[in-house]
Design an enzyme around this catalytic site. Sequence first.
Site, PDB file in Angstrom:
ATOM      1  N   SER A   1      47.821  41.431  27.949  1.00 55.55           N
ATOM      2  CA  SER A   1      48.170  41.840  29.302  1.00 55.55           C
ATOM      3  C   SER A   1      49.308  42.857  29.280  1.00 55.55           C
ATOM      4  CB  SER A   1      48.494  40.617  30.147  1.00 55.55           C
ATOM      5  OG  SER A   1      48.702  40.951  31.492  1.00 55.55           O
TER       6      SER A   1
ATOM      7  N   ASP B   1      48.078  47.164  34.764  1.00 51.41           N
ATOM      8  CA  ASP B   1      48.672  46.729  33.507  1.00 51.41           C
ATOM      9  C   ASP B   1      47.693  46.991  32.369  1.00 51.41           C
ATOM     10  OD1 ASP B   1      46.780  44.795  34.148  1.00 51.41           O
ATOM     11  OD2 ASP B   1      47.949  43.161  33.288  1.00 51.41           O
TER      12      ASP B   1
ATOM     13  N   ASP C   1      45.420  45.254  30.557  1.00 47.22           N
ATOM     14  CA  ASP C   1      44.019  44.843  30.608  1.00 47.22           C
ATOM     15  C   ASP C   1      43.403  45.069  31.989  1.00 47.22           C
ATOM     16  OD1 ASP C   1      45.596  42.656  31.563  1.00 47.22           O
ATOM     17  OD2 ASP C   1      43.883  41.330  31.345  1.00 47.22           O
TER      18      ASP C   1
ATOM     19  N   ASP D   1      43.878  44.002  35.063  1.00 39.17           N
ATOM     20  CA  ASP D   1      43.586  42.957  36.048  1.00 39.17           C
ATOM     21  C   ASP D   1      44.733  42.793  37.050  1.00 39.17           C
ATOM     22  OD1 ASP D   1      45.473  41.668  34.439  1.00 39.17           O
ATOM     23  OD2 ASP D   1      44.381  39.770  34.375  1.00 39.17           O
TER      24      ASP D   1
END
Length: 496
Positions: free
Chosen positions: A114, A256, A258, A260
């Site tokens: 993340s 961010d 990834d 999400d």
Amino acid sequence: MTHTVSIADLMARSGVAFGTSGARGLVTAMTDEVCFAYTCAFLQHLSFIGQFAPGRPVAVAGDLRPSTPRIMAACAAAIRHMDGKVDNCGFVPSPAVAAYAFARGIPSLMVTGSHIPDDRNGIKFNRTDGEVLKPDEQGIRAQSVDLPDLFDGEGMLKAAQPLPPPVDAATPYIARYVDAFGPEALSGVTLGVYEHSAVGRDILVALVGALGGKAVRLGRSDKFIPVDTEAVRPEDQQLARAWAAERKLDAILSTDGDSDRPLLADERGAWMRGDVLGILCARALGIGAVATPVSCNSAVELSGLFDAVRRTRIGSPFVIEAMNALAAEGQTSVCGYEANGGFLLATPVKVEGRTLGALPTRDAVLPILATLVDARRQCVALSALLAQLPARYTFSERLQNYPTAQSQALIAHLEQGSETDVLHRLTAMFGGIAGEAGGIDRTDGLRVHFKGGDIIHLRPSGNAPELRCYTESDSSERAASLNEQALVLVRDYRIG
């Protein structure tokens, strides 16, 4: 030849344990053997609850940090070992691989750390029907796995097989939003896309064009940048203001690592808070019931926009549990969002007469698009859209390299004794910056309500050696100043 390992023991030995967003740890600790074992345990647990069987596909994807391809290969080897088939979705956002898998009723996993620095990584697991919840985490941790003799003395695969050719998870993810909002939804709008090292950067650019807008690519990086949507770096704040002024942009979009968790800056280059973006998105979609963590902006209640608001602990599993409860209670349109801006859609909704299907996992694209489309529909700038909400402002930052044990010891000390004792202690600690403490909320960490209207919320991070501090006040400047002062007091505080 095989040997049996207990996942609970392996978590303790490796330091790679479950937090609020899956298993995470140092890249050096996430050996192929550890990642292989966790993936086998995940599939064993799903087999026990009837969500996996030999021969079934498992979708795999990853973000752009350097360690991700190796870990994806280790996870794929575990899927093959469990007689599963690997659907390689390549490098796509976490919600894209989840949507691909949910549509097919198959499990999925995303290799990502993340927003945290790239000396760490992680694996996010999804059931066939949604994210793994806390009972699933317990089920995975309870597994014992028979590991084959595939690893060297360092825990690395002796011979890693290449992943199969990728399947296309990006196109249906893009189509989901084009079909819902329509090809003219952003017509006439010029949007900067801060690409940095986000895995969804090309998808964001494609979406802007497919919805009729003009995308301006900004800040692409081949080196991983740990963009945290809850604590935006000063350099990213400066970049956004400069881009907005120089390029005459209507907004700036980003995510961010990834992709999400969203970042959306207004026409002046001011990044909007994720919890406010969640409110604006829910309003734009006509949502009736909202689940959101206790750390999020209280404007969600003060606005009077929603029939029901359910507060939760921090983390998408808790938000999902609350969304499920709201739906079971008869709410027909339900969503959730987090302070980081990730938006979860529990039920289908109508968008201009078109149906947008549920996606009960954290997503960055929906809150960005729904808010931009609503601003265009109202013919107002994003800053004016934000001004329609009650004037409550949140801010969050963290003390880095602050051990979890130290965070927990601090919270335990502050909570000692009766509620009167606790309020006196908190007033003594923070009274000089916030006044008299009037109430506490222990839903997750220690959230202190002061009689003057300010809020200070301390919480140990679930996946890094950090202490999070959330503050809320009646101006953005006050919320930021309060946060800075509170972190200084915490850093210098000595127990005993």
